[in-house]
Design a protein around this motif. Structure first.
Motif, PDB file in Angstrom:
ATOM      1  N   ILE A   1      -5.756   0.113  -1.447  1.00 22.12           N
ATOM      2  CA  ILE A   1      -4.815   0.937  -2.210  1.00 22.12           C
ATOM      3  C   ILE A   1      -5.300   1.164  -3.631  1.00 22.12           C
TER       4      ILE A   1
ATOM      5  N   ASN B   1       0.828  -1.213   0.000  1.00 26.07           N
ATOM      6  CA  ASN B   1       0.000   0.000   0.000  1.00 26.07           C
ATOM      7  C   ASN B   1       0.855   1.252   0.000  1.00 26.07           C
TER       8      ASN B   1
ATOM      9  N   LEU C   1       1.236   3.830  -3.155  1.00 24.33           N
ATOM     10  CA  LEU C   1       0.773   5.204  -2.988  1.00 24.33           C
ATOM     11  C   LEU C   1       1.813   6.200  -3.507  1.00 24.33           C
TER      12      LEU C   1
END
Length: 242
Positions: A72, A13, A17
């Motif tokens: 995510i 995640n 990002l």
């Protein structure tokens, strides 16, 4: 095993990002200049499709124990939608029509996969359809830097292949690859194994050619990759998800 599975999902995640947010500098430039210049909007549209399909695949009623895949990629879908809309607003008329058409195509494909899986399939059939769709477009997304890697080899310069973005492609792919192994999920293992290998290859190329470039990159070039056509001295983007 469950703890490790969760930990590598969190790592995935975080690294994903970073990749999703990397183009913000370019879009700040687009908004400031009120022009998309020579940047290509196609990578953002394809990344959006990947995010939508992967987020859907990670939902508990499609594939259990993959909720971190949904978190995510759901976030990525929102970010990529903003990128696409900004690109449509500031692009020339011809490009605006093309990207708008691709955006409509992406929404249509996602809607078909979601509706068919929801109302026509159950259990393993639902997981198979959604997993195959997510895998195909994850590989397409990860494969987008192949052209820039070819340019690096041809020019013997890493001017358009920034180190940190290559590093995060590698770390993101590796985290999700291990996450897939721990969860014994081939639909996560296969595309992210490809992403891991591709990221490693980019890093190898970077260290081979890092001292051979003649031009100092701009701030945007040092952060982002995969946005536009290398022969027009712009960046090339890839965002990665799952």
């Amino acid at each position: 095993m469950d703890v490790l599975h969760f930990v590598f999902g969190v790592f995935g995640n975080v690294f994903a990002l970073f990749l999703f947010l990397a183009p913000t500098i370019t879009f700040k430039r687009i908004v400031t200049k009120k022009s998309t210049e020579q940047f290509s909007g196609i990578p953002y549209v394809m990344t959006l499709l990947n995010c939508l399909l992967s987020a859907w695949y990670g939902l508990p009623f499609v594939s259990p124990n993959n909720i971190l895949v949904s978190t995510i990629n759901g976030t990525g879908a929102v970010i990529e939608t903003v990128y696409v809309l900004v690109f449509i607003i500031y692009s020339p008329k011809r490009e605006k029509l093309k990207i708008s058409g691709l955006f409509a195509f992406v929404i249509t494909v996602f809607a078909i996969v979601a509706l068919v899986s929801l109302f026509a399939l159950h259990g393993k059939g639902r997981k198979l359809l959604c997993g195959l769709a997510a895998t195909i477009f994850s590989i397409v997304m990860y494969a987008s830097p192949l052209s820039i890697m070819r340019t690096v080899i041809k020019t013997k310069s890493v001017e358009f292949m920034p180190f940190f973005l290559s590093l995060f492609v590698f770390l993101c792919g590796t985290s999700w690859f291990i996450f897939g192994l721990l969860g014994r999920d081939p639909f996560i293992i296969v595309p992210n194994g490809f992403g891991c290998g591709l990221g490693a290859t980019q890093l190898v190329l970077y260290f081979i050619y890092r001292d051979r470039g003649s031009k100092k990159p701009t701030p945007e070039e040092s952060i982002e990759m995969g946005l536009s056509k290398p022969n027009q001295n712009n960046k090339q983007l890839n965002a990665n998800g799952v």
